[in-house]
Design a protein around this motif. Structure first.
Motif, PDB file in Angstrom:
ATOM      1  N   ALA A  63       2.333  -1.956   1.075  1.00  0.00           N
ATOM      2  CA  ALA A  63       2.746  -0.743   1.776  1.00  0.00           C
ATOM      3  C   ALA A  63       2.814   0.452   0.823  1.00  0.00           C
ATOM      4  CB  ALA A  63       4.095  -0.963   2.455  1.00  0.00           C
ATOM      5  N   LEU A  64       3.337   0.243  -0.377  1.00  0.00           N
ATOM      6  CA  LEU A  64       3.413   1.330  -1.350  1.00  0.00           C
ATOM      7  C   LEU A  64       2.024   1.733  -1.822  1.00  0.00           C
ATOM      8  CD1 LEU A  64       6.486   0.288  -3.528  1.00  0.00           C
ATOM      9  CD2 LEU A  64       6.363   2.162  -1.885  1.00  0.00           C
ATOM     10  N   GLU A 111      -0.611   1.861  -0.177  1.00  0.00           N
ATOM     11  CA  GLU A 111      -1.233   2.735   0.825  1.00  0.00           C
ATOM     12  C   GLU A 111      -0.787   4.184   0.673  1.00  0.00           C
ATOM     13  OE1 GLU A 111      -0.357   0.906   4.554  1.00  0.00           O
ATOM     14  OE2 GLU A 111      -1.823  -0.718   4.263  1.00  0.00           O
ATOM     15  N   LEU A 112       0.328   4.406  -0.019  1.00  0.00           N
ATOM     16  CA  LEU A 112       0.780   5.769  -0.339  1.00  0.00           C
ATOM     17  C   LEU A 112       0.377   6.174  -1.752  1.00  0.00           C
ATOM     18  CD1 LEU A 112       4.402   5.922   1.177  1.00  0.00           C
ATOM     19  CD2 LEU A 112       2.246   6.644   2.210  1.00  0.00           C
ATOM     20  N   GLY A 113      -0.412   5.344  -2.400  1.00  0.00           N
ATOM     21  CA  GLY A 113      -0.835   5.636  -3.763  1.00  0.00           C
ATOM     22  C   GLY A 113       0.228   5.366  -4.800  1.00  0.00           C
ATOM     23  N   ILE A 114       1.161   4.460  -4.481  1.00  0.00           N
ATOM     24  CA  ILE A 114       2.280   4.153  -5.365  1.00  0.00           C
ATOM     25  C   ILE A 114       2.152   2.716  -5.861  1.00  0.00           C
ATOM     26  CG2 ILE A 114       4.791   3.870  -5.495  1.00  0.00           C
ATOM     27  CD1 ILE A 114       4.995   5.992  -3.280  1.00  0.00           C
ATOM     28  N   GLY A 115       2.337   2.510  -7.154  1.00  0.00           N
ATOM     29  CA  GLY A 115       2.328   1.174  -7.725  1.00  0.00           C
ATOM     30  C   GLY A 115       3.651   0.860  -8.391  1.00  0.00           C
ATOM     31  N   ILE A 116       4.107  -0.379  -8.271  1.00  0.00           N
ATOM     32  CA  ILE A 116       5.346  -0.809  -8.928  1.00  0.00           C
ATOM     33  C   ILE A 116       5.066  -2.104  -9.684  1.00  0.00           C
ATOM     34  CG2 ILE A 116       6.907   0.279  -7.272  1.00  0.00           C
ATOM     35  CD1 ILE A 116       7.261  -2.483  -5.960  1.00  0.00           C
ATOM     36  N   GLY A 161       4.397  -4.957   6.326  1.00  0.00           N
ATOM     37  CA  GLY A 161       5.334  -3.951   5.855  1.00  0.00           C
ATOM     38  C   GLY A 161       4.749  -2.563   6.008  1.00  0.00           C
ATOM     39  N   ARG A 162       5.635  -1.561   6.069  1.00  0.00           N
ATOM     40  CA  ARG A 162       5.207  -0.169   6.153  1.00  0.00           C
ATOM     41  C   ARG A 162       6.124   0.689   5.287  1.00  0.00           C
ATOM     42  NH1 ARG A 162       1.518  -2.420   7.979  1.00  0.00           N
ATOM     43  NH2 ARG A 162       0.345  -2.016   9.916  1.00  0.00           N
ATOM     44  N   ALA A 163       5.551   1.741   4.688  1.00  0.00           N
ATOM     45  CA  ALA A 163       6.301   2.674   3.841  1.00  0.00           C
ATOM     46  C   ALA A 163       6.282   4.048   4.474  1.00  0.00           C
ATOM     47  CB  ALA A 163       5.697   2.725   2.442  1.00  0.00           C
ATOM     48  N   VAL A 164       7.408   4.758   4.403  1.00  0.00           N
ATOM     49  CA  VAL A 164       7.513   6.115   4.951  1.00  0.00           C
ATOM     50  C   VAL A 164       8.230   7.003   3.943  1.00  0.00           C
ATOM     51  CG1 VAL A 164       7.480   5.406   7.373  1.00  0.00           C
ATOM     52  CG2 VAL A 164       9.663   5.514   6.163  1.00  0.00           C
ATOM     53  N   ARG A 165       7.814   8.248   3.896  1.00  0.00           N
ATOM     54  CA  ARG A 165       8.492   9.228   3.047  1.00  0.00           C
ATOM     55  C   ARG A 165       9.557   9.937   3.870  1.00  0.00           C
ATOM     56  NH1 ARG A 165       5.652  10.042  -1.714  1.00  0.00           N
ATOM     57  NH2 ARG A 165       3.458   9.368  -1.708  1.00  0.00           N
ATOM     58  N   VAL A 166      10.760  10.047   3.333  1.00  0.00           N
ATOM     59  CA  VAL A 166      11.846  10.734   4.039  1.00  0.00           C
ATOM     60  C   VAL A 166      12.493  11.737   3.097  1.00  0.00           C
ATOM     61  CG1 VAL A 166      12.274   8.759   5.542  1.00  0.00           C
ATOM     62  CG2 VAL A 166      13.580   8.986   3.437  1.00  0.00           C
ATOM     63  N   ARG A 167      13.082  12.757   3.697  1.00  0.00           N
ATOM     64  CA  ARG A 167      13.757  13.791   2.925  1.00  0.00           C
ATOM     65  C   ARG A 167      15.267  13.653   3.086  1.00  0.00           C
ATOM     66  NH1 ARG A 167      10.494  17.491   0.863  1.00  0.00           N
ATOM     67  NH2 ARG A 167      12.257  18.903   0.533  1.00  0.00           N
TER      68      ARG A 167
END
Length: 204
Positions: free
Chosen positions: A124-125, A127-132, A17-23
């Motif tokens: 994936a999250l 790797e962006l420093g996000i935890g759920i 999986g991969r995570a991306v930030r979008v606007r």
């Protein structure tokens, strides 16, 4: 639909999986380069991860099992987060089935470690420093699940051809996660699991 030349491309390797930030306003295209590969798609609102794309809220919002081109996916607060703006696949997608997880594979008879969309999401999250703490039900692009007349679900192989794509417009700043589903015990991914491609750009 063409994207601008300023496109960010992220390959999602098979079974990962991969995570991306979008606007808000960005276009997010997910495609299956080899064809027949299911993708679990998640979206979390930037700044408040408790608000995320909700398959169940979307079903109620559009009164369909999957929205048609021009319709919206909404969050747990019923706000539009993504709009489906183009679909070059046969249009078979799913909003009924949860992300596969280790217990699912154990129940299917697998022993030992097996990649899963639930774990791909959290990795994936991270790797962006996000935890759920909770895995939402995803939108399963290119996944062909049908209800038989007796109410049972039919798990069919994805009909998406090589290069088929779905394109979404982000309505909110968000983090989009795509998992190339590693399911190989139920025949949803054709003959073998493969990669997906995420492209982020804007309309010309």
């Amino acid at each position: 639909m063409e994207l601008t030349s300023s496109i960010t491309q992220v390959t999602v390797p098979a079974r990962q999986g991969r995570a991306v930030r979008v606007r808000a306003g960005d276009l997010v295209r997910v495609s299956t380069p080899r064809g027949a590969q299911v993708g679990d798609l998640f979206a979390f609102v930037s700044g408040d991860l408790t608000e995320h794309l909700s398959a169940s809220h979307t079903r109620g919002h559009v009164n369909r099992l999957f929205p048609e081109v021009g319709e919206q996916f909404v969050t747990t607060r019923r706000r539009p987060v993504l709009t489906l703006v183009e679909d070059t696949s046969p249009g078979r997608h799913d909003m009924l089935i949860p992300a596969c997880d280790p217990e699912r594979y154990r129940q299917l008879g697998h022993t030992g470690q097996h990649a899963s969309c639930a774990e791909n999401l959290t990795t994936a999250l991270r790797e962006l420093g996000i935890g759920i703490t909770t895995v939402p039900q995803p939108v399963n692009v290119f996944m062909d699940i049908r209800a038989a007349p007796n109410g049972e679900l039919e798990w069919r192989s994805s009909p998406a051809a090589a290069g088929a794509a779905v394109t979404f417009r982000a309505e909110l700043d968000c983090v989009v996660v795509v998992s190339a589903c590693p399911q190989d015990l139920v025949g949803i991914n054709g003959t073998e699991t493969g990669p997906l491609l995420i492209e982020i750009g804007t309309a010309p």
